[in-house]
Each structure stands twice: as structure tokens, then as C-alpha cells.
Scaffold this motif. Structure first.
Motif, short mmCIF file in Angstrom:
data_model
loop_
_atom_site.label_atom_id
_atom_site.label_comp_id
_atom_site.label_asym_id
_atom_site.label_seq_id
_atom_site.Cartn_x
_atom_site.Cartn_y
_atom_site.Cartn_z
N GLY A 96 0.92 -0.71 0.07
CA GLY A 96 -0.13 0.01 0.41
C GLY A 96 1.01 1.45 -0.23
N GLN A 97 2.03 1.54 -0.41
CA GLN A 97 3.00 2.50 -0.22
C GLN A 97 3.10 2.76 -1.85
OE1 GLN A 97 6.41 2.33 2.49
NE2 GLN A 97 5.88 0.14 2.91
N PHE A 98 1.68 3.26 -1.78
CA PHE A 98 2.19 3.48 -3.53
C PHE A 98 2.87 4.58 -4.11
CE2 PHE A 98 -1.35 1.13 -4.05
CZ PHE A 98 -2.79 0.86 -3.45
N ASP A 99 2.86 6.10 -3.16
CA ASP A 99 4.42 6.80 -3.95
C ASP A 99 5.57 6.17 -4.01
OD1 ASP A 99 2.80 9.04 -1.71
OD2 ASP A 99 2.18 8.84 -3.59
N LYS A 100 6.15 5.34 -2.96
CA LYS A 100 7.32 4.26 -2.93
C LYS A 100 7.39 3.90 -4.18
CE LYS A 100 9.01 4.91 1.79
NZ LYS A 100 9.31 4.34 2.21
N SER A 101 6.75 3.16 -4.48
CA SER A 101 5.69 2.04 -5.56
C SER A 101 5.66 2.94 -6.77
CB SER A 101 4.94 1.09 -5.80
OG SER A 101 4.58 0.05 -6.85
N MET A 102 5.41 3.66 -7.01
CA MET A 102 5.36 4.85 -8.54
C MET A 102 7.05 5.31 -8.51
SD MET A 102 3.69 5.97 -10.76
CE MET A 102 2.25 5.92 -10.73
N GLU A 103 7.21 5.77 -7.41
CA GLU A 103 8.73 6.17 -8.09
C GLU A 103 9.67 5.99 -8.80
OE1 GLU A 103 10.27 7.80 -3.89
OE2 GLU A 103 12.09 8.22 -4.26
N LEU A 104 10.09 3.87 -7.94
CA LEU A 104 10.71 3.19 -8.32
C LEU A 104 10.29 3.26 -10.02
CD1 LEU A 104 11.29 0.57 -5.30
CD2 LEU A 104 13.17 2.53 -6.46
N ALA A 105 8.84 3.26 -9.88
CA ALA A 105 8.27 2.23 -11.25
C ALA A 105 8.82 3.64 -12.23
CB ALA A 105 7.07 2.17 -11.61
N CYS A 106 8.93 4.75 -11.70
CA CYS A 106 9.51 6.17 -12.48
C CYS A 106 10.94 5.99 -12.80
CB CYS A 106 9.11 7.17 -12.61
SG CYS A 106 7.14 6.97 -12.31
N GLN A 107 11.66 5.86 -11.88
CA GLN A 107 12.75 5.18 -11.78
C GLN A 107 13.36 4.47 -13.33
OE1 GLN A 107 14.92 4.65 -8.06
NE2 GLN A 107 16.54 3.34 -9.07
N LEU A 108 12.42 3.01 -13.20
CA LEU A 108 13.28 2.24 -13.98
C LEU A 108 12.87 3.60 -15.47
CD1 LEU A 108 11.46 -0.82 -12.79
CD2 LEU A 108 13.72 -0.83 -13.25
N ASP A 109 11.39 3.40 -15.10
CA ASP A 109 10.92 3.92 -16.82
C ASP A 109 12.37 5.06 -17.46
OD1 ASP A 109 7.28 4.74 -17.13
OD2 ASP A 109 8.63 3.34 -17.93
N SER A 110 12.87 5.98 -16.77
CA SER A 110 13.55 6.56 -17.34
C SER A 110 15.09 5.63 -17.44
CB SER A 110 14.34 7.26 -16.49
OG SER A 110 14.76 7.43 -14.67
N ASN A 111 15.56 4.56 -17.26
CA ASN A 111 16.98 4.32 -17.12
C ASN A 111 16.75 3.68 -18.67
OD1 ASN A 111 18.60 1.83 -17.09
ND2 ASN A 111 18.56 2.17 -15.55
N ASP A 112 17.56 3.84 -19.27
CA ASP A 112 17.95 3.85 -20.73
C ASP A 112 17.62 1.96 -21.25
OD1 ASP A 112 20.12 6.31 -21.53
OD2 ASP A 112 18.26 6.42 -21.15
N LYS A 113 18.89 1.62 -20.76
CA LYS A 113 18.71 0.13 -20.54
C LYS A 113 17.50 -1.37 -20.45
CE LYS A 113 23.24 0.23 -20.33
NZ LYS A 113 24.16 -0.35 -21.38
N LEU A 114 16.34 -0.35 -20.16
CA LEU A 114 14.89 -1.01 -20.25
C LEU A 114 14.30 -1.14 -21.33
CD1 LEU A 114 12.88 -1.40 -18.08
CD2 LEU A 114 11.51 0.78 -18.27
N GLN A 115 14.60 -0.67 -22.00
CA GLN A 115 14.20 -0.66 -23.14
C GLN A 115 14.84 -2.09 -24.31
OE1 GLN A 115 11.76 0.90 -24.91
NE2 GLN A 115 11.93 2.31 -23.18
N ASP A 116 15.89 -2.72 -23.47
CA ASP A 116 16.63 -3.97 -24.22
C ASP A 116 15.50 -5.29 -22.77
OD1 ASP A 116 18.08 -2.14 -25.53
OD2 ASP A 116 19.47 -2.02 -23.85
N PHE A 117 14.57 -4.93 -22.15
CA PHE A 117 14.35 -6.06 -21.72
C PHE A 117 12.50 -5.62 -20.94
CE2 PHE A 117 18.14 -7.57 -20.09
CZ PHE A 117 19.11 -6.30 -19.50
N SER A 118 12.49 -7.00 -22.30
CA SER A 118 10.06 -6.30 -22.23
C SER A 118 9.63 -6.11 -21.57
CB SER A 118 10.03 -6.92 -23.98
OG SER A 118 10.06 -8.27 -24.33
#
Length: 611
Positions: free
Chosen positions: A116-138
Motif C-alpha cells: 500500500g505504499q503507492f508513492d514509493k512504488s510509483m517512484e521506483l517505477a518511474c526510476q525504471l522508466d528513465s533507465n535507458d537499458k529498460l528498452q532491452d528487456f521487454s
């Protein structure tokens, strides 16, 4: 009227579409058979084997095994899931193993979500989104976007939830990636379920199940059966839903149980059915089991709905006092995790319940809260965005369906006739949606110019006062007050003089400003201060403070272009608001438009003048 026509068109379109699933018990049976076959033929990982493999592994292999242990434990014990995920994270950083590192970040985000810690969860998800390497792992990217859509849905930000899921689905279609499609349909199903549109929810759930069976992703089976049962209950009734839950329990005996997280929601959903059937003892038993699991694991995400169900049960039992307590518990737990759509639902029920019990003040408070949250959650603009997004998805479905028909259909004439009908309905619905959209735009434009004109006039008046006309302005303020002798004149004048001085000092920009703290600064009691504000400022304390903040903000937006183009979160904070939702609600309540729209139009007007 235009909005109503748009919904009618979209509804008719969903009926004639050949892409949807037929929602009947007979149609569900092949899916249940497919699930049973998958379970019988798939080897699920055993804990002993995973632990032995971990003990003998090293390097990237050890990281992968730790991540598998996270998957094994995530719905059984978040503590153990976190332990193995943290180890994978540390090892991945040491070895520069990008896939393991990104997966561990996504896993931690999901742990925060189920806690139920939605803010922390969203923060990490957005951190992942901003990682250029994420596009290599669909797969990791698909899981991340699905999680973001889940969070938006739980917060009541439905347009963002649907847009995120729809973008993911289109990405999966373009790449013909079954895993991405599976996750996207899960997000869309979750979104429609929370909106109460159960036919659409089940349709998307079954689309997702098609890909689960294709990919043999057995770990998603139990949650998917629960979703099907829950939506079947809404669409077909209790008997069909209980039959599916019987299938669920039988399946549970043949393989290892999915864990407390899934089990808790299953018990809650079964309790819902028994409450509806007035089998209250059975409902109580399942709810007690659910609450025991929720409390033992601190599933904050589950608590609001569990308390709502307990309140419904107590109402059926005729115990209004216990129901009121449960609704209050639901409100507090939803407030802790910022589940605004649950706050909206619970505040409405608490308003009715308190009114029936004779608690008028509490009833009025929760009624006001319900209206406030409703305004902030679902504006006309967000409704319009959803319609446009649905039309966008329908057009995409039409394009895909056309390709399928071109391959399979033997009758060219009949194929094109069908496509023309669907395309015509889509264009008509899009036409009405566009008309409605421009109507809203015209209204917002009028509100903007009225607001700007008043703000400019007030700013000019303030400058005149600063140039020596202050005495006249103070007389006007005094004359606007109530003539009723509600307080000793000397006391009133002292408080009002100090209050006006504090207004000049912009005390209201402190986000922690309250009636109590303001009374202490003015060296008076809260009752006197509240009376002066109510009579002389013609507003209650909250509206008074918010009006001062909005007036101050309008002046600053007019004069300071750099400030105007700051992030909305910064503008809200520097204006004294605790969060964006409160800021949006106060701004729209006062002016009828959103702050983002006001700023956009200001910039457009300024650009026109400069050219």
C-alpha cells in the motif's frame, strides 16, 4: 446530451464488434479446462529445489535463482521475498548484471505496491522508466508499465491508468509480443473492474488469459481465476461465481496454494457473495479469515475494502454502530495509502450513515469530503480523455480486425460492409466526442478570460493601495463584513486588524497553517477567530485560506513568467497546498478550470501579444 450520445455510440460499437468475448458460463468452460490442463502439464518450481540450486549457484545464475525465490514468496511472505530480492539487487550491482538489477528494482516497486505504499512504488517505477537499458528487456518494461497503471487505478486517476495500459497494449501489438499483451490486458481489466464496468473487465481478462495459456505462465493462474469469479458474480449472479470458486479450491488441492496475498482477496470476494445471499455466518467466517491474513502480513492495500465489507455485513446484521466504526476504519486505512476512490466511496456511505444516526456535523463533513474528492478525481476533462482513449483503442481494434478478416474471410463484399459499418460508427462517435470536447473548451476559455480579468483588476487595485490609497481599501473591507453583533466590537477590530496585517505578510503560504496555529499567533481563542473569519471574510476557515492562496497565486502567475512555467507540484507547494489533489480541487472549485489550463492560456495570450 452530447456526452450521453457519445456513450451510446461507444456502447453500440462494443456490441457489434466481432473482437469481443461472449460472456456466458458455457463460454468460460473452455478457459477453465485450459487452466486445468496447464496445471496438470506444468512443473511448478519447488522450494527445496530452488534453495538447493541457490546454495550451489554463483554469479548471474545465483541472481536469477534469488529472483525466482522472490517470485515464489511474493504472495506468501513479503519479508522473505524482499530478502531474496535485496540479495539479487546487491549482487547485480556488484556484477553489473543489468537484467538482474532492473528486475530487482521492479520487484521492490511491486512489494511497495502490495504493502500500500503507492508513492514509493510509483517512484521506483518511474526510476525504471528513465533507465535507458529498460528498452532491452521487454518483460521488465511490461511489468513496470502494468504496475504504474495499477497504481493510477488505485488512486482513482483513471484516465492515466487507461492511457498507460493502452500504450502498453499498442506496443505489444506492434512488436507482436504476447507477454506485453498479457500484462496490458491485465491492467485494462483492473481499470474496468474498479470503474464497475464488469463486461469490459471480463472481456479484457479473458484476452489476457488467452496469452497466459499460450505462454504457460502458471504463476498468474490463481489471481486470474479470482478475477473471473468476481466479475461473473457481478454479471451472472452468485451461483455461477461460487462454481468458479469451487474450481479454484479444487485446483488449490492439486498444487501449492498461491499465498496469503491472493488468498486474502479470495476470502473477501467469497464473503461478498455470502453477504449478498444473506448467509451472514459464512460471510463472517470468510471475512475473519481475510482480516487475519491482512493483519498478519500488513497488507495495507487490502485493508480499506476489508473494512468496507465488514461494515456491509454489520449493516445486514442491523448493527449500525459497528458499521460506522468499520467505515471509519476503512476511511483511515484508505487515507493512509491515498486510495482516493475508496475515500470517495466510504465518505458517501459515512455521510448517509451519520445522517441516519443523527450526527449532523459528521454527516455534513463526509458529504463535503465526498463532493471534494469526486471533483478532484473525475473532472470533465478526465472523462473526455477516457472517451477519446476508448475511441482510439476501438480504431486500433478495427485495424487489427480488418487484417484478420482479410486473411480469413471468403466473402469480400461482406467483409468490407462490416468494416464500413464499424468505421462509420467509430467516426460518428468520434464526431460527437469532438463536439463535446470543443464545448468544454469553449466553456473553459470563457472561465479563463473572466478569471484573468478579475485577477488583473485585483492586482491593479493592490498596486493603487501600495501607492497611497490603503485607507480607502480598508474601509471597503470593513463595510463588507456582517453588521450582526456577534462579538464585542473592540475584540473584533483587534482580531481583524491583526488578521489583515498577517494577510499582508502572506501567512497563508505556510502549508501547516491551521485555525489553532493562527489563533495562537493572534493571541486569541479559536472560537472568536472563527467567528471573525465567518462574518468578516464570508467564508469558513478552509475556504478563507484557500481563497487567499489562490488570489496570491493568480497575481504571481500574471507577473512572473518563470514561476508560471515551473512544475505544478512546485507551484502547489509554494502556494501553501500540501499536495496536488488539494491544489487542483481548490483551484477548480474557486475558478471552474484547472491550473494547468489557466497557465497554458496565459502563455498563449502572452505569446500573441509579443508577436
Amino acid at each position: 446530451m452530447l456526452i450521453g450520445r457519445t456513450w451510446i455510440m461507444l456502447f453500440f460499437l462494443s456490441i457489434v464488434s466481432v473482437y469481443g468475448h461472449d460472456i456466458t458460463s458455457n463460454h468460460l468452460q473452455p478457459y477453465l479446462d485450459g487452466i486445468k490442463k496447464l496445471v496438470e502439464n506444468q512443473q511448478f518450481p519447488k522450494l527445496e529445489d530452488l534453495l538447493e540450486e541457490r546454495a550451489n549457484a554463483s554469479g548471474e545464475k545465483k541472481i536469477d535463482v534469488n529472483l525466482e525465490l522472490y517470485t515464489y514468496y511474493i504472495f506468501k511472505s513479503t519479508e522473505l521475498a524482499k530478502k531474496y530480492n535485496d540479495e539479487a539487487n546487491v549482487l547485480s550491482k556488484d556484477l553489473n548484471y543489468q537484467k538482474g538489477f532492473l528486475r530487482s528494482i521492479g520487484n521492490q516497486a511491486f512489494i511497495y505496491f502490495i504493502e500500500g505504499q503507492f508513492d514509493k512504488s510509483m517512484e521506483l517505477a518511474c526510476q525504471l522508466d528513465s533507465n535507458d537499458k529498460l528498452q532491452d528487456f521487454s518483460k521488465i518494461k511490461a511489468d513496470t508499465e502494468t504496475l504504474k497503471s495499477y497504481i493510477f487505478t488505485e488512486r482513482g486517476e483513471y484516465d492515466l491508468a487507461y492511457e498507460t495500459a493502452l500504450d502498453l497494449l499498442e506496443e505489444g501489438d506492434d512488436a507482436e509480443d504476447s507477454y506485453t499483451r498479457m500484462r496490458a490486458y491485465s491492467a485494462i481489466s483492473h481499470f474496468y473492474l474498479r470503474l464497475g464496468e464488469y463486461e469490459k473487465a471480463l472481456d479484457n481478462c479473458l484476452h489476457g488469459l488467452d496469452y497466459i495459456l499460450e505462454l504457460k505462465e502458471g504463476r498468474f493462474i490463481f489471481p486470474k481465476i479470482d478475477e473471473i469469479a468476481r466479475m461473473t458474480h457481478k454479471l451472472k449472479g452468485s451461483k455461477e461465481a461460487l462454481d468458479i470458486y469451487d474450481f479454484y479450491l479444487e485446483l488449490e488441492e492439486s498444487i501449492e496454494a498461491p499465498g496469503d496475498y491472493i488468498q486474502s482477496v479470495v476470502y473477501m470476494n467469497i464473503a461478498t457473495i455470502y453477504i449478498e445471499e444473506l448467509e451472514l455466518d459464512k460471510a463472517q467466517d470468510f471475512l475473519n479469515k481475510a482480516l487475519e491474513l491482512i493483519e498478519a502480513n500488513n497488507y495495507r492495500f487490502r485493508k480499506p475494502r476489508a473494512h468496507v465489507l465488514m461494515a456491509l455485513l454489520h449493516l445486514k446484521q442491523g448493527d449500525s454502530i459497528a458499521a460506522q466504526k468499520d467505515y471509519n476504519n476503512a476511511y483511515q486505512s484508505a487515507k493512509e495509502i491515498k486510495a482516493f476512490d475508496v475515500i470517495k466511496e466510504v465518505s458517501k456511505e459515512l455521510s448517509f450513515l451519520n445522517k441516519a444516526m443523527g450526527y449532523s456535523d459528521e454527516a455534513e463533513y463526509f458529504a463535503s469530503l465526498y463532493l471534494s474528492v469526486s471533483d478532484s478525481l473525475f473532472s470533465v476533462e478526465s472523462e473526455q480523455r477516457l472517451r477519446i482513449l476508448e475511441a482510439r483503442r476501438r480504431i486500433s481494434e478495427i485495424s487489427r480486425q480488418k487484417e484478420i478478416l482479410e486473411i480469413k474471410s471468403k466473402s469480400q463484399e461482406e467483409r468490407y460492409r462490416l468494416m464500413l459499418i464499424i468505421l462509420a460508427i467509430t467516426l460518428i462517435s468520434g464526431f460527437f466526442a469532438t463536439l463535446s470536447y470543443f464545448k468544454v473548451r469553449r466553456k473553459n476559455k470563457l472561465l479563463f478570460y473572466r478569471t484573468k480579468e478579475l485577477a488583473v483588476e485585483k492586482l491593479n487595485q493592490k498596486k493603487r493601495v501600495e501607492n497611497g490609497d490603503e485607507k480607502e481599501a480598508k474601509v471597503e473591507v470593513g463595510e463588507s463584513g456582517s453588521s450582526k453583533n456577534y462579538l464585542d466590537e473592540d475584540v473584533k477590530e483587534i482580531i481583524l486588524t491583526k488578521l489583515n496585517r498577517l494577510e499582508d505578510e502572506a501567512f497563508f503560504l505556510n502549508s501547516k497553517c491551521s485555525l489553532h496555529s493562527l489563533a495562537e499567533v493572534l493571541q486569541t481563542n479559536q472560537k472568536y477567530l472563527s467567528q471573525v473569519i465567518n462574518h468578516e471574510k464570508n467564508a469558513n476557515f478552509n475556504n478563507y485560506i484557500n481563497n487567499l492562496r489562490i488570489n496570491h497565486l493568480l497575481n504571481r502567475l500574471l507577473e512572473d513568467k518563470e514561476y508560471r512555467n515551473s512544475k505544478l507540484a512546485y507551484i502547489a507547494t509554494t502556494s501553501g497546498f500540501n499536495n496536488l489533489n488539494t491544489f487542483y480541487s481548490a483551484f477548480k472549485k474557486r475558478l471552474g478550470i484547472l491550473p494547468s489550463y489557466f497557465i497554458e492560456k496565459l502563455n498563449e495570450d502572452e505569446a500573441k501579444v509579443s508577436t
